[in-house]
Design a protein around this motif. Structure first.
Motif, PDB file in Angstrom:
ATOM      1  N   UNK A   2       0.843  -1.201   0.000  1.00 52.45           N
ATOM      2  CA  UNK A   2       0.000   0.000   0.000  1.00 52.45           C
ATOM      3  C   UNK A   2       0.875   1.247   0.000  1.00 52.45           C
ATOM      4  N   UNK A   3       0.938   1.892  -1.145  1.00 51.95           N
ATOM      5  CA  UNK A   3       1.798   3.077  -1.258  1.00 51.95           C
ATOM      6  C   UNK A   3       1.234   4.315  -0.569  1.00 51.95           C
ATOM      7  N   UNK A   5       0.354   4.342   2.459  1.00 55.55           N
ATOM      8  CA  UNK A   5       0.711   4.304   3.887  1.00 55.55           C
ATOM      9  C   UNK A   5       2.212   4.557   4.090  1.00 55.55           C
ATOM     10  N   UNK A   6       2.514   5.440   5.015  1.00 56.33           N
ATOM     11  CA  UNK A   6       3.918   5.798   5.259  1.00 56.33           C
ATOM     12  C   UNK A   6       4.646   4.665   5.982  1.00 56.33           C
ATOM     13  N   UNK A   7       5.740   4.144   5.415  1.00 54.69           N
ATOM     14  CA  UNK A   7       6.504   3.131   6.133  1.00 54.69           C
ATOM     15  C   UNK A   7       7.458   3.794   7.125  1.00 54.69           C
ATOM     16  N   UNK A   8       6.892   4.438   8.161  1.00 56.54           N
ATOM     17  CA  UNK A   8       7.709   5.196   9.107  1.00 56.54           C
ATOM     18  C   UNK A   8       7.942   4.364  10.348  1.00 56.54           C
TER      19      UNK A   8
END
Lengths: 430, 412
Positions: A2-3, A5-8
């Motif tokens: 899911x682009x 959503x921030x992968x933070x």
């Protein structure tokens, strides 16, 4: 995947142990030792309290500093340049209002050659007459070129407005100053200020600590270049300008340089770190309010920013930009609006959270590798701060509330307290 | 020696990773093989304007900058005649945010008409700030079209004219992004406090799913050999005269490049260099002088630039520079002088590579030249240059017919 959503991962950005080892030489000169880096290089910073604050007439401090390279008891300027270049080193003398610095970059393997040279440059400069005249002439020309730039005109006038003509932070150069300086001035200044009692050293890079400490002791640790008590200049006359808006006409300019700001305080003030956060929201980064409004919404400028400057005996904030000639009035209005906005409404939580992350990242970048790290330690020395400062700063960044920021804005960001300096073709305005 | 791991994804993206645990940070650097030389001569400035629009949001990300800031990062980009390079430096733990951001704007941009108009205005202010509102600021605007007649290096990155920037359309930008911002036209470097294998995995995750696109084949006009000396004189509102001499030289990947680089350091690369000693310190005819090479991928320029001291005639200054060039050709450097500039180059490289950002951009750049490993071999190429190479090359470069001279007169 899911682009949207921030992968933070790391929400909290933490700076580890940043405190360097401190070794004291026999004459009690402190050496701050930073071990870091991937390459076999070393940087040494010598920091003297010998900036223009201490000089008795214009140009003395910076000229004494620059002329260190131009000859010593044992070497001519040409020989010094030759030697430094031959070993691939860089030696940069520079000075500002409070301090004089000599920074040297070297391959660690050449330390045995570079260190004795450095010691000689600091301790026994000869200030040769011919080189001095040459230097002053070049410096005068550089000054004449600088005077054609609107940013330089605005910067100089801004300091003048804040501190006045008789204060060391407000002094403006004139062309005749370049003719009123001689080698005796430099010798006297050097004798008074380039002393071990007035010196701090930072070493950063990859090196053997014991070996280096021994060499430094031999070259810089002896007692016979210590100073007596440093006498702080007491209360120079500060005379701030009564005009809050100053126009400097330059008809052929296609942009106007703006400088908007006021005197505040330095890092020793308990409110300083809070003001840093507020300043960051206003104009401390690309996403800041000034940048978003005046560049990204209005397109008046290539860049606008707001800085907090901390000096030993004062501090100020300044909003700095160059805007298209037709936009200067409109830009000033928008700046005032942004200041008023911070005074009338608390900063939204979401904006504050972004500022916190951004600023913590900035603190962390101060320790990115040996050279950045030594710059961060240098700031502490300049302000007589302890290494706990960065922790206190991080605490403020993490914990300051919208209400506290609002109070600071009400106290310090009133547009009516701000000086406005405009340099450019000020007859034209949109 | 910089150790690295290299992988090419199925869509053609080249990935280079290099771990360095001496910093708490990581860098994501993405080089696109497109520069202002790829522009249409009627629409210059497009590549740089596109760089500005890359910060205006992408397919899945509304605000690029806000996300960088949330991750505690710092970012920027630069465009040259040859390349466009984007980078983010951020806490190593947030590396994946960087890859997410960069991959999304490779995938596609969120262009708006309004965004375009604002960025045009910003770029026009940049044009004024950098080139028009600085003393001697238009030097390169004047020198490029003098030295280059056919090759697209003849216009500056920002554009040859403000009207070009004003007239660029959204469709042209969109097409350019589609043509050039594809995986096979890009090189991704990741450096810093990272695990190389994990990094490659993450790069595959975020960039591997981007569809392969056909990249545009470049065909640039060759630079015809210059046959006679060129000269341009201008008068400006500056306090002192300036002389800028340029000479055509080799491309970045030619063996002569290293020799020319050393020549520029010998001539005026520092305070112990020949021109500085003679013309600034001894005769005081110049208040400063330097020489450098542009280092372009296609054949570039060797520059000598000096500002005259007050009262010195332009013709005198020109004669002295020519005399010094002649003296250099007839008295090539001895071993010590040559060792000096080689040592300096080697040391400078070590200082530069103390920073993970420089390492990242360099790794990408050398990969673009053919192989990132060249980065580690280059010092040898400098070491192999001898005095004979120096004087031979100096003789051929400093031929007057090969020169373009800009005389920048003061009206004061």
């Amino acid at each position: 995947m899911d682009r949207s959503k921030v992968p933070l991962k790391a929400k909290e950005i933490k700076t580890g142990n940043i405190e360097p080892d401190v070794v004291r030489l026999g004459n009690s000169v402190p050496i701050y030792m930073i071990h870091a880096g991937s390459q076999p290089v070393i940087k040494i910073d010598l920091i003297f309290k010998a900036g223009s604050w201490w000089q008795s007439k214009p140009l003395v401090a910076s000229t004494a500093n620059a002329m260190l390279m131009e000859g010593t008891s044992g070497y001519s300027g040409e020989e010094i340049a030759e030697k430094i270049d031959y070993y691939g080193s860089y030696l940069n003398p520079y000075s500002d209002r409070d301090h004089a610095f000599i920074s040297i970059y070297s391959l660690t393997k050449h330390l045995d050659i570079i260190l004795p040279l450095l010691s000689e440059i600091i301790k026994t400069p000869s200030f040769p007459e011919k080189e001095l005249q040459n230097y002053l002439e070049r410096r005068k020309q550089a000054y004449m070129v600088e005077k054609t730039r609107v940013t330089s005109l605005a910067r100089e006038k801004f300091s003048f407005a804040l501190y006045g003509p008789n204060h060391p932070y407000g002094q403006q150069l004139t062309v005749s100053d370049f003719n009123n300086i001689n080698r005796e001035d430099l010798e006297e200044f050097h004798k008074k200020f380039y002393l071990s009692g007035n010196l701090s050293i930072i070493v950063s890079g990859r090196y053997n600590e014991k070996d280096l400490a021994r060499k430094m002791e031999d070259l810089f640790g002896d007692a016979d270049w210590q100073s007596g008590e440093m006498i702080e200049k007491v209360d120079p006359e500060k005379r701030a300008s009564c005009n809050m808006r100053i126009l400097i006409p330059k008809e052929d300019a296609v942009q106007s340089a703006l400088r908007v700001g006021r005197e505040l305080f330095n890092t020793t003030d308990p409110e300083y770190t809070g003001m840093l956060v507020l300043n960051n929201i206003l104009g401390g980064h690309f996403g800041s309010r000034l940048m978003q409004n005046i560049r990204e919404k209005k397109g008046y400028t290539y860049g606008i920013g707001s800085v907090m400057v901390s000096l030993r005996n004062s501090g100020f904030m300044a909003i700095v930009s160059e805007v298209g000639t037709g936009y200067w009035n409109a830009a000033l209005k928008e700046i005032s609006k942004e200041l008023d906005k911070l005074r009338s409404k608390p900063v939204p939580r979401s904006e504050l959270e972004i500022t916190r992350s951004h600023m913590l990242g900035e603190v962390l970048r101060g320790f990115d590798g040996p050279f950045a790290w030594s710059e961060s330690i240098k700031s502490l020395i300049e302000q007589d701060l302890d290494a706990g400062y960065y922790q206190r700063l991080s605490d403020t960044i993490l914990n300051i509330s919208p209400r506290q920021l609002h109070e600071l804005a009400e106290r310090y960001l009133s547009p009516s307290d701000m000086y406005e300096i405009i340099a450019g073709n000020t007859g034209k305005s949109g | 020696m910089i150790k690295f791991t290299r992988r090419v994804l199925d869509n053609g993206l080249k990935v280079i990773v290099h771990g360095d645990n001496s910093t708490p940070l990581a860098v994501v650097s993405l080089l696109y093989d497109v520069g202002s030389k790829d522009e249409n001569e009627e629409k210059t400035g497009l590549v740089h304007l596109l760089e500005h629009l890359m910060f205006g949001g992408s397919l899945n990300i509304r605000s690029y900058d806000r996300e960088v800031q949330k991750a505690g990062g710092e970012n920027n980009a630069f465009t040259s005649n040859d390349i466009t390079n984007y980078y983010i430096k951020l806490p190593a733990a947030n590396l994946e945010t960087g890859l997410w951001l960069e991959s999304d704007r490779m995938l596609g941009l969120n262009f708006t008409k309004k965004g375009l108009e604002i960025q045009k205005s910003v770029v026009i202010e940049e044009y004024k700030q950098r080139y028009l509102n600085q003393p001697y600021g238009d030097t390169w605007l004047l020198l490029r079209p003098l030295a280059y007649k056919k090759h697209p290096y003849r216009w500056p990155v920002i554009g040859s004219d403000i009207s070009h920037i004003e007239n660029i359309t959204l469709d042209e930008i969109r097409q350019f992004h589609n043509d050039y911002y594809c995986p096979s036209n890009a090189i991704l470097s990741i450096t810093g406090n990272i695990d190389e294998d994990h990094c490659l995995e993450l790069a595959g995750k975020w960039f591997g799913t981007i569809e392969k696109r056909k990249s545009t084949v470049r065909s640039l006009p060759a630079k015809p050999t210059q046959k006679e000396a060129r000269k341009l004189e201008v008068t400006r509102n500056v306090p002192y005269h300036e002389i800028i001499k340029s000479f055509h030289m080799s491309s970045r990947d030619h063996p002569d490049y290293f020799t020319a680089d050393l020549i520029s350091d010998l001539l005026a690369g520092g305070k112990s260099s020949r021109l500085y000693r003679k013309l600034v310190m001894d005769t005081k005819l110049f208040s400063n002088i330097n020489s450098y090479i542009t280092g372009d991928l296609d054949p570039g320029l060797f520059i000598i630039k000096g500002r005259l001291s007050e009262g010195v005639e332009m013709s005198r200054g020109q004669d002295e520079i020519l005399n010094e060039i002649q003296a250099f050709i007839s008295q090539p450097p001895g071993k010590k002088e040559l060792d000096k500039v080689k040592n300096k180059l080697e040391a400078t490289r070590q200082y530069t590579h103390s920073d993970i950002l420089n390492k990242a951009t360099d790794l990408s750049y050398y990969e673009l030249m053919g192989d990132a490993a060249i980065l580690n071999d280059e010092i040898e190429k400098y070491k192999n240059v001898n005095a004979y190479h120096i004087s031979e090359l100096a003789r051929s470069i400093f031929d007057q017919a090969n020169s373009s001279t800009l005389l920048y007169h003061s009206n004061q």
